[in-house]
Design a protein around this motif. Structure first.
Motif, PDB file in Angstrom:
ATOM      1  N   ILE A 115     -26.833 -56.726  53.829  1.00 55.44           N
ATOM      2  CA  ILE A 115     -25.683 -56.707  54.742  1.00 55.44           C
ATOM      3  C   ILE A 115     -25.166 -55.294  55.040  1.00 55.44           C
ATOM      4  CG2 ILE A 115     -23.212 -57.261  54.856  1.00 55.44           C
ATOM      5  CD1 ILE A 115     -23.904 -60.077  53.931  1.00 55.44           C
ATOM      6  N   PRO A 116     -25.001 -54.399  54.036  1.00 54.56           N
ATOM      7  CA  PRO A 116     -24.493 -53.056  54.360  1.00 54.56           C
ATOM      8  C   PRO A 116     -25.344 -52.306  55.373  1.00 54.56           C
ATOM      9  CG  PRO A 116     -24.415 -53.428  52.000  1.00 54.56           C
ATOM     10  CD  PRO A 116     -25.148 -54.587  52.586  1.00 54.56           C
ATOM     11  N   TYR A 117     -26.659 -52.553  55.382  1.00 55.31           N
ATOM     12  CA  TYR A 117     -27.546 -51.831  56.298  1.00 55.31           C
ATOM     13  C   TYR A 117     -27.351 -52.283  57.745  1.00 55.31           C
ATOM     14  CZ  TYR A 117     -31.756 -49.894  58.410  1.00 55.31           C
ATOM     15  OH  TYR A 117     -32.625 -49.212  59.230  1.00 55.31           O
ATOM     16  N   VAL A 118     -27.090 -53.572  57.956  1.00 56.82           N
ATOM     17  CA  VAL A 118     -26.945 -54.089  59.320  1.00 56.82           C
ATOM     18  C   VAL A 118     -25.491 -54.060  59.807  1.00 56.82           C
ATOM     19  CG1 VAL A 118     -28.994 -55.542  59.198  1.00 56.82           C
ATOM     20  CG2 VAL A 118     -26.805 -56.482  58.471  1.00 56.82           C
ATOM     21  N   THR A 119     -24.565 -53.719  58.922  1.00 62.03           N
ATOM     22  CA  THR A 119     -23.164 -53.603  59.329  1.00 62.03           C
ATOM     23  C   THR A 119     -22.975 -52.307  60.111  1.00 62.03           C
ATOM     24  OG1 THR A 119     -22.496 -54.770  57.316  1.00 62.03           O
ATOM     25  CG2 THR A 119     -20.778 -53.592  58.499  1.00 62.03           C
ATOM     26  N   SER A 120     -22.096 -52.314  61.080  1.00 69.08           N
ATOM     27  CA  SER A 120     -21.841 -51.128  61.912  1.00 69.08           C
ATOM     28  C   SER A 120     -21.481 -49.925  61.040  1.00 69.08           C
ATOM     29  CB  SER A 120     -20.698 -51.416  62.885  1.00 69.08           C
ATOM     30  OG  SER A 120     -20.241 -50.225  63.478  1.00 69.08           O
ATOM     31  N   SER A 121     -22.234 -48.848  61.205  1.00 69.13           N
ATOM     32  CA  SER A 121     -21.983 -47.640  60.411  1.00 69.13           C
ATOM     33  C   SER A 121     -20.636 -47.012  60.764  1.00 69.13           C
ATOM     34  CB  SER A 121     -23.107 -46.620  60.618  1.00 69.13           C
ATOM     35  OG  SER A 121     -23.285 -46.345  61.981  1.00 69.13           O
ATOM     36  N   VAL A 122     -20.181 -47.209  62.011  1.00 70.44           N
ATOM     37  CA  VAL A 122     -18.868 -46.686  62.419  1.00 70.44           C
ATOM     38  C   VAL A 122     -17.764 -47.418  61.662  1.00 70.44           C
ATOM     39  CG1 VAL A 122     -17.269 -46.407  64.345  1.00 70.44           C
ATOM     40  CG2 VAL A 122     -19.717 -46.035  64.693  1.00 70.44           C
ATOM     41  N   ALA A 123     -17.873 -48.756  61.603  1.00 67.82           N
ATOM     42  CA  ALA A 123     -16.870 -49.556  60.888  1.00 67.82           C
ATOM     43  C   ALA A 123     -16.839 -49.194  59.410  1.00 67.82           C
ATOM     44  CB  ALA A 123     -17.184 -51.044  61.068  1.00 67.82           C
ATOM     45  N   ILE A 124     -18.022 -49.076  58.813  1.00 74.54           N
ATOM     46  CA  ILE A 124     -18.108 -48.720  57.396  1.00 74.54           C
ATOM     47  C   ILE A 124     -17.485 -47.344  57.154  1.00 74.54           C
ATOM     48  CG2 ILE A 124     -19.705 -48.145  55.526  1.00 74.54           C
ATOM     49  CD1 ILE A 124     -21.638 -50.211  56.692  1.00 74.54           C
ATOM     50  N   SER A 125     -17.739 -46.413  58.065  1.00 75.07           N
ATOM     51  CA  SER A 125     -17.215 -45.055  57.912  1.00 75.07           C
ATOM     52  C   SER A 125     -15.686 -45.039  57.899  1.00 75.07           C
ATOM     53  CB  SER A 125     -17.729 -44.163  59.050  1.00 75.07           C
ATOM     54  OG  SER A 125     -19.129 -44.068  59.014  1.00 75.07           O
ATOM     55  N   TYR A 126     -15.082 -45.825  58.792  1.00 77.65           N
ATOM     56  CA  TYR A 126     -13.613 -45.854  58.826  1.00 77.65           C
ATOM     57  C   TYR A 126     -13.034 -46.546  57.583  1.00 77.65           C
ATOM     58  CZ  TYR A 126     -13.085 -43.818  63.435  1.00 77.65           C
ATOM     59  OH  TYR A 126     -13.077 -42.946  64.488  1.00 77.65           O
ATOM     60  N   VAL A 127     -13.720 -47.567  57.081  1.00 77.33           N
ATOM     61  CA  VAL A 127     -13.291 -48.204  55.827  1.00 77.33           C
ATOM     62  C   VAL A 127     -13.361 -47.190  54.691  1.00 77.33           C
ATOM     63  CG1 VAL A 127     -13.908 -49.943  54.103  1.00 77.33           C
ATOM     64  CG2 VAL A 127     -13.913 -50.550  56.528  1.00 77.33           C
ATOM     65  N   TRP A 128     -14.442 -46.411  54.663  1.00 67.34           N
ATOM     66  CA  TRP A 128     -14.626 -45.389  53.625  1.00 67.34           C
ATOM     67  C   TRP A 128     -13.518 -44.338  53.701  1.00 67.34           C
ATOM     68  CZ3 TRP A 128     -18.541 -47.748  51.308  1.00 67.34           C
ATOM     69  CH2 TRP A 128     -19.111 -47.164  50.178  1.00 67.34           C
ATOM     70  N   LYS A 129     -13.196 -43.958  54.925  1.00 67.46           N
ATOM     71  CA  LYS A 129     -12.142 -42.949  55.128  1.00 67.46           C
ATOM     72  C   LYS A 129     -10.811 -43.462  54.589  1.00 67.46           C
ATOM     73  CE  LYS A 129     -10.192 -40.014  58.755  1.00 67.46           C
ATOM     74  NZ  LYS A 129     -10.272 -39.634  60.192  1.00 67.46           N
ATOM     75  N   TRP A 130     -10.537 -44.729  54.831  1.00 67.35           N
ATOM     76  CA  TRP A 130      -9.287 -45.329  54.335  1.00 67.35           C
ATOM     77  C   TRP A 130      -9.308 -45.430  52.810  1.00 67.35           C
ATOM     78  CZ3 TRP A 130      -8.828 -50.669  52.554  1.00 67.35           C
ATOM     79  CH2 TRP A 130      -7.507 -51.003  52.215  1.00 67.35           C
TER      80      TRP A 130
END
Length: 297
Positions: A115-130
């Protein structure tokens, strides 16, 4: 004169050529032509807002190679590769071995890992930033719970690059795990049965059977992981910002190409950096394939 009727083999051949034409056209129009255009631009001085182009030879390359900022960015990119690629391979191999050993719920756990690979990298990046915000971030909240003071993370020139690295590793583990799992499933069970009869320990079975038989898959995942990491952009852009974090501590080559081309409008200089990145990727890839490729018996 009557034409001879077309044979079945000839019809199949014509159909095959029709199917090949579209991918070839795509490759030429969207791969080869832009690549050649970029190579030509690297020898020119061209402001994106001006139609005028001036041939300046190797000046762009000399300027890029001697630029201290570019040297810092290049070192950042090398750090991404040195840290992220080994971690991705080790963690992915461990997960693949665990998935290969379980019987119940195998499909569910494969999906969970992928799942992490197919999830939007932009969305993941903003979650990481938060998550890694200095004030209000989950990670600092957990650190305070165990008595550790809040860390600056993305505001620190020393810590910010590790935040990006953690995201790069986490995002790519799923792909590598599935590829390595496929490789593990191709290893004949008879090899392990014969090794057990000969009294080989689990470690020796892993070392002399698993790793050796998995070598082509490991080479593939290492090379692909290196190429993806050398081209890291989305995570840096969305987590650290267009400036590449404090003192450019997280900036990558691709982010620098973006800034040079679309913020400074220096297309010739950006193309020169692109050519250098291409050569860098090619040299590292050839070196890895030469060193890591071993024949398995």
């Amino acid at each position: 004169m009557k034409k001879k009727p077309m044979t079945m083999d000839r019809r199949k051949e014509r159909t095959a050529y029709l199917f090949i034409v579209l991918p070839v056209l795509y490759f030429l129009l969207f791969r080869m032509i832009p690549t050649l255009f970029s190579l030509i631009l690297s020898f020119m001085k061209w402001d994106l807002l001006s139609p005028n182009k001036e041939f300046i030879g190797l000046e762009n390359f000399i300027s890029v190679i001697t630029d201290k900022t570019l040297q810092k960015v290049l070192w950042n990119t090398v750090e991404y590769v040195i840290v992220c690629v080994p971690l991705m391979i080790v963690i992915s191999l461990a997960l693949a071995l665990m998935l290969n050993s379980i019987e119940k719920g195998k499909s569910f756990f494969r999906l969970l890992v992928f799942i992490p690979y197919v999830t939007s990298s932009v969305a993941i990046s903003y979650v990481w930033k938060w998550m890694f915000m200095q004030n209000g971030g989950i990670v600092n909240g957990l650190l305070r719970m165990v008595g550790i003071s809040a860390q600056p993370f993305l505001n620190s020139p020393d810590q910010s690059i590790f935040v990006i690295m953690s995201n790069v590793v986490w995002s790519n583990i799923g792909f590598n795990t599935i590829i390595l799992l496929a490789g593990l499933m191709q290893i004949p069970r008879t090899y392990y049965e014969a090794a057990q009869i000969d009294g080989a320990s689990p470690w020796n079975q892993f070392r002399y059977i698993t790793i050796r038989q998995l070598n082509p898959t490991l080479v593939y995942t290492t090379v692909m992981g290196t190429i993806r990491t050398l081209q890291v952009f989305t995570q840096v852009y969305n987590i650290a910002g267009t400036d590449g974090g404090p003192l450019k501590s997280t900036s990558s080559i691709v982010l620098e190409i973006y800034n040079t081309a679309f913020k400074q409008y220096k297309m010739g200089r950006a193309s020169a950096i692109t050519v250098i990145l291409f050569l860098f990727i090619m040299i590292i890839t050839l070196f890895q394939m030469k060193v890591l490729n071993k024949e398995t018996d």
